[in-house]
Design an enzyme around this catalytic site. Structure first.
Site, PDB file in Angstrom:
ATOM      1  N   HIS A   1      -1.549   4.134  -1.789  1.00  0.00           N
ATOM      2  CA  HIS A   1      -2.592   5.111  -1.462  1.00  0.00           C
ATOM      3  C   HIS A   1      -2.585   6.303  -2.419  1.00  0.00           C
ATOM      4  O   HIS A   1      -3.595   6.989  -2.560  1.00  0.00           O
ATOM      5  CB  HIS A   1      -2.430   5.597  -0.019  1.00  0.00           C
ATOM      6  CG  HIS A   1      -2.876   4.596   0.998  1.00  0.00           C
ATOM      7  ND1 HIS A   1      -4.102   3.963   0.950  1.00  0.00           N
ATOM      8  CD2 HIS A   1      -2.250   4.097   2.098  1.00  0.00           C
ATOM      9  CE1 HIS A   1      -4.221   3.137   1.971  1.00  0.00           C
ATOM     10  NE2 HIS A   1      -3.102   3.197   2.683  1.00  0.00           N
TER      11      HIS A   1
ATOM     12  N   TYR B   1       3.409   2.035   1.905  1.00  0.00           N
ATOM     13  CA  TYR B   1       4.007   2.414   3.180  1.00  0.00           C
ATOM     14  C   TYR B   1       5.524   2.183   3.161  1.00  0.00           C
ATOM     15  O   TYR B   1       6.111   1.846   2.139  1.00  0.00           O
ATOM     16  CB  TYR B   1       3.335   1.637   4.311  1.00  0.00           C
ATOM     17  CG  TYR B   1       1.904   2.058   4.568  1.00  0.00           C
ATOM     18  CD1 TYR B   1       1.609   3.331   5.033  1.00  0.00           C
ATOM     19  CD2 TYR B   1       0.843   1.187   4.334  1.00  0.00           C
ATOM     20  CE1 TYR B   1       0.300   3.727   5.267  1.00  0.00           C
ATOM     21  CE2 TYR B   1      -0.470   1.566   4.561  1.00  0.00           C
ATOM     22  CZ  TYR B   1      -0.736   2.842   5.026  1.00  0.00           C
ATOM     23  OH  TYR B   1      -2.028   3.241   5.240  1.00  0.00           O
TER      24      TYR B   1
ATOM     25  N   GLU C   1       0.790  -1.238   0.000  1.00  0.00           N
ATOM     26  CA  GLU C   1       0.000   0.000   0.000  1.00  0.00           C
ATOM     27  C   GLU C   1       0.816   1.278   0.000  1.00  0.00           C
ATOM     28  O   GLU C   1       0.308   2.348   0.340  1.00  0.00           O
ATOM     29  CB  GLU C   1      -0.980   0.016   1.184  1.00  0.00           C
ATOM     30  CG  GLU C   1      -2.346  -0.522   0.855  1.00  0.00           C
ATOM     31  CD  GLU C   1      -2.395  -2.057   0.744  1.00  0.00           C
ATOM     32  OE1 GLU C   1      -3.436  -2.569   0.348  1.00  0.00           O
ATOM     33  OE2 GLU C   1      -1.411  -2.759   1.048  1.00  0.00           O
TER      34      GLU C   1
ATOM     35  N   GLN D   1     -17.840   5.298   3.567  1.00  0.00           N
ATOM     36  CA  GLN D   1     -18.276   6.537   4.213  1.00  0.00           C
ATOM     37  C   GLN D   1     -18.046   6.565   5.716  1.00  0.00           C
ATOM     38  O   GLN D   1     -17.735   7.619   6.273  1.00  0.00           O
ATOM     39  CB  GLN D   1     -19.757   6.789   3.893  1.00  0.00           C
ATOM     40  CG  GLN D   1     -20.007   7.118   2.428  1.00  0.00           C
ATOM     41  CD  GLN D   1     -21.475   7.396   2.149  1.00  0.00           C
ATOM     42  OE1 GLN D   1     -22.201   7.902   2.999  1.00  0.00           O
ATOM     43  NE2 GLN D   1     -21.930   7.039   0.967  1.00  0.00           N
TER      44      GLN D   1
END
Length: 670
Positions: free
Chosen positions: A254, A168, A166, A341
């Site tokens: 990301h 990182y 991801e 959400q």
């Protein structure tokens, strides 16, 4: 025999056995960051262990202060911190579960000025630049991972997950995009891989042989100058040799401009990458991303694409996911709709993560649906998300509940939303509630517009009567070319080839996506990959190719009064996806517009003081909603106890998260 024999086959790891092939993937809840919240964190994981998760992976804990997400965020560096975790591991073990702590170093994704990375770079999603580490500094980071793993074992964890995906810290060493070093930690693929293998080797030395080490391997970076497939395979083999027990596949950085977990991504979109890796290693391989129901998980395992299936958000939506599936009750699963959400959007705002369809997630100790001591007759008016939540939750507590819905079926605004491209998953929520109404004994009255006299005899009345489209005061708003957004979405009126959508909030963007999508709104995997430029089998770096979105069948103008960017109020983790999608479709975006009039020539507007006419066939009105609450005062005048929830309470932006939460919270007080 289980309907899902592969899914519920135990996995023998030699020194321990996982009871099934499910992994609850890491989700940072925010409870990890506060010592006072560990009791809640323990209850959160215990409920998932009780629900049958084969292995739970915690939210990320940094191995040192430099690797933490932001000041005072979660880390595991001291024995005092480790003692706090004992209540989490004890709670999970009491329910027969196993749990691994994720060690996550944020690297240049950290929100503080002390961030470090392979080289001095700045990520596009954080305000701080990262400092490139010295060789001594690199070795200190390796020791930090080993120390965190040792502390995790002492705290009772069954294993750790080393986060190497991801985008990182570890991922930043692996890719030329972020590693410009020329020493022994960069310059060549072998040197870039070195930190990952040394971390795993150090962790294994610290914890011994009888401890699970999951390594989260980035198998598809989805960024320019990412890793090649050959480098990824070699890394997987080296990680195995270094002592990992399981390889978990991670998808995308990301900062990637490709969506990987939103609801518009096809189900099982990335299982083929895990399948491609599996023959190259001899330890179990985990697949992940956009798998949310047991039939998909079973299919992946039965076809040999992976050894385990990792899901994160589905365990937020339904902590009983595995137990229901194993009992043959998959239809009773409250399905994750990948909306982000209440989970990821909350995380990025430093709020406690929860779930839109299950507001109890993260609030297990506070939002308790305990059996009622006094059974009441409860009428719920409105079969949208708020009303369904209230009816089911009240019935779960033991109340006698009747639901009145004026329409042909339940669903409310969700019945509209599921027609939007990429929101088909919303049908799962309606399916779940339909089953729950029957299972909980709620009497449902469809095509019934309840009046004051019909409701006067109930102990409590819940008004969840929703909203109606707001009609703006524009000259010519009653022109035949004007449609409301329900008319456009439901297809009750034909929409022409040139369309102006006025109002660019969530509904306006949704309608625009519907109008710019050809025929069937559902993309198959190949079409989706072409749309976003994804090539899992590319020999180049990052798994990318040139995107080729399908052309829009219409010319669409998306117009708003505000001067801010289109869709500015959409969620942090999903808004960029919607904006990119409509941009790719060639939508004409007009901001700062004043609506003058609508006539046979089209929509007349003024922008920057200059008049402009949009020659369109139709104007679709998406300028907000108004609460439907005409029953409130008449009922109160008769002395009826009335509760107003959902859109009937607040109409702004059709907030389903608030609506479902209100329904559940209200039920706890009845």
């Amino acid at each position: 025999m289980s309907e899902y024999p592969h899914l519920f086959t135990p996995l023998d790891l030699g020194f321990t056995t996982l009871r099934n092939r499910t992994i609850m993937g890491s989700m940072h809840t925010g409870l990890e960051d506060r010592a006072s919240s560990f009791e809640r964190l323990a209850a959160f994981y215990a409920e998932r262990a009780k629900g049958g998760a084969g292995l739970i992976v915690t939210g990320g804990f940094a191995p040192n202060i430099e690797g933490s997400f932001y000041p005072f965020a979660s880390k595991l560096t001291t024995r005092r911190e480790a003692r706090r975790h004992q209540q989490v591991t004890d709670a999970v073990h009491r329910e027969g579960g196993k749990i691994a702590l994720q060690i996550l170093h944020a690297g240049r994704y950290a929100y503080h000025p002390y961030s470090v990375s392979a080289s001095s770079t700045k990520s596009p999603i954080t305000p701080f630049g990262a400092r490139g580490l010295s060789e001594r500094g690199v070795r200190r980071q390796v020791r930090g991972f080993a120390r965190a793993a040792e502390l995790a074992r002492g705290a009772g964890y069954d294993g750790v997950e080393v986060m190497g995906s991801e985008g990182y810290f570890i991922n930043q060493f692996l890719a030329p995009r972020t590693n410009q070093r020329t020493d022994g930690w960069g310059g060549t693929p072998a040197n870039r891989r070195r930190i990952a293998t040394e971390i795993v080797r150090a962790v294994r030395a610290a914890v011994g042989e009888d401890f699970i080490i999951v390594y989260r391997l980035s198998v598809l970076d989805l960024v320019e100058d990412g890793q090649t497939w050959e480098e990824i395979v070699t890394l997987g083999q080296e990680i195995q040799a270094a002592g990992a027990t399981i390889l978990s596949t991670g998808i995308g950085w990301h900062e990637a401009r490709v969506p990987t977990i939103v609801t518009s991504v096809p189900r099982m979109a990335f299982t083929e990458v895990a399948e491609r890796l599996r023959p190259h290693v001899d330890i179990p391989v985990v697949t992940s991303n956009r798998i949310n129901m047991p039939d998909q998980a079973e299919q992946v395992l039965a076809e040999g694409r992976a050894d385990l299936v990792q899901m994160a958000r589905p365990w937020l939506a339904d902590p009983q996911w595995a137990a229901k599936a194993e009992a043959g009750r998959a239809d009773a699963i409250n399905t994750c709709i990948a909306c982000n959400q209440a989970c990821l959007d909350h995380t990025f705002r430093r709020q406690t993560a929860s779930c839109l369809v299950n507001p109890r997630a993260g609030h297990e100790t506070e939002l308790v649906l305990a059996p009622t001591s006094r059974r009441k007759r409860v009428a719920v008016v409105g079969g949208g998300p708020a009303g369904l939540s209230a009816a089911v939750s009240a019935a779960e507590r033991g109340h006698d509940v009747e639901l009145f819905e004026a329409g042909e079926d339940i669903g409310g605004q969700f019945a509209l939303a599921l027609r939007i491209p990429g929101k088909e998953e919303f049908a799962e929520t309606i399916r779940y509630y339909r089953g729950e109404l029957e299972r909980r004994g709620v009497r449902v009255h469809l095509r019934t517009r309840a009046g004051v006299d019909d409701l006067a005899g109930y102990d409590e009345v819940v008004l969840a009567t929703g909203v109606s489209p707001r009609v703006p005061e524009i000259e010519g708003i009653d022109h035949p070319m004007v449609l409301t957004y329900p008319e456009a979405v439901l297809g009750t009126r034909e929409v022409g080839q040139r369309v102006a959508v006025i109002g660019a909030g969530g509904i306006g963007v949704d309608v625009t996506e519907l109008l710019t999508t050809v025929e069937s709104p559902t993309l198959d995997l190949k079409e989706w990959q072409d749309e976003w430029g994804v090539d899992p089998f590319s020999p180049g770096r990052g798994g990318l190719k040139e995107p080729h979105p399908s052309p829009s069948p219409r010319t669409v103008y998306l117009v708003q009064r505000k001067e801010s960017k289109i869709g500015a109020g959409l969620g942090k983790t999903t808004g960029w996806v919607h904006r990119a999608a409509i941009r790719a479709k060639g939508v004409h975006q007009v901001t700062g517009a004043t609506y003058e009039r609508i006539d046979d020539d089209g929509l007349h507007i003024t922008v920057d003081g200059r008049p402009r006419t949009l020659a369109v066939d139709n104007v679709v009105v998406c300028t907000g909603q108004e609460s439907v609450r005409h029953l409130v005062e008449p009922l109160r005048a008769k002395g009826v106890v009335v509760h107003v929830i959902g859109g009937a309470d607040v109409a702004a932006e059709l907030d389903a998260k608030r609506a479902i939460r209100q329904g559940t919270e209200l039920a706890t007080t009845l």
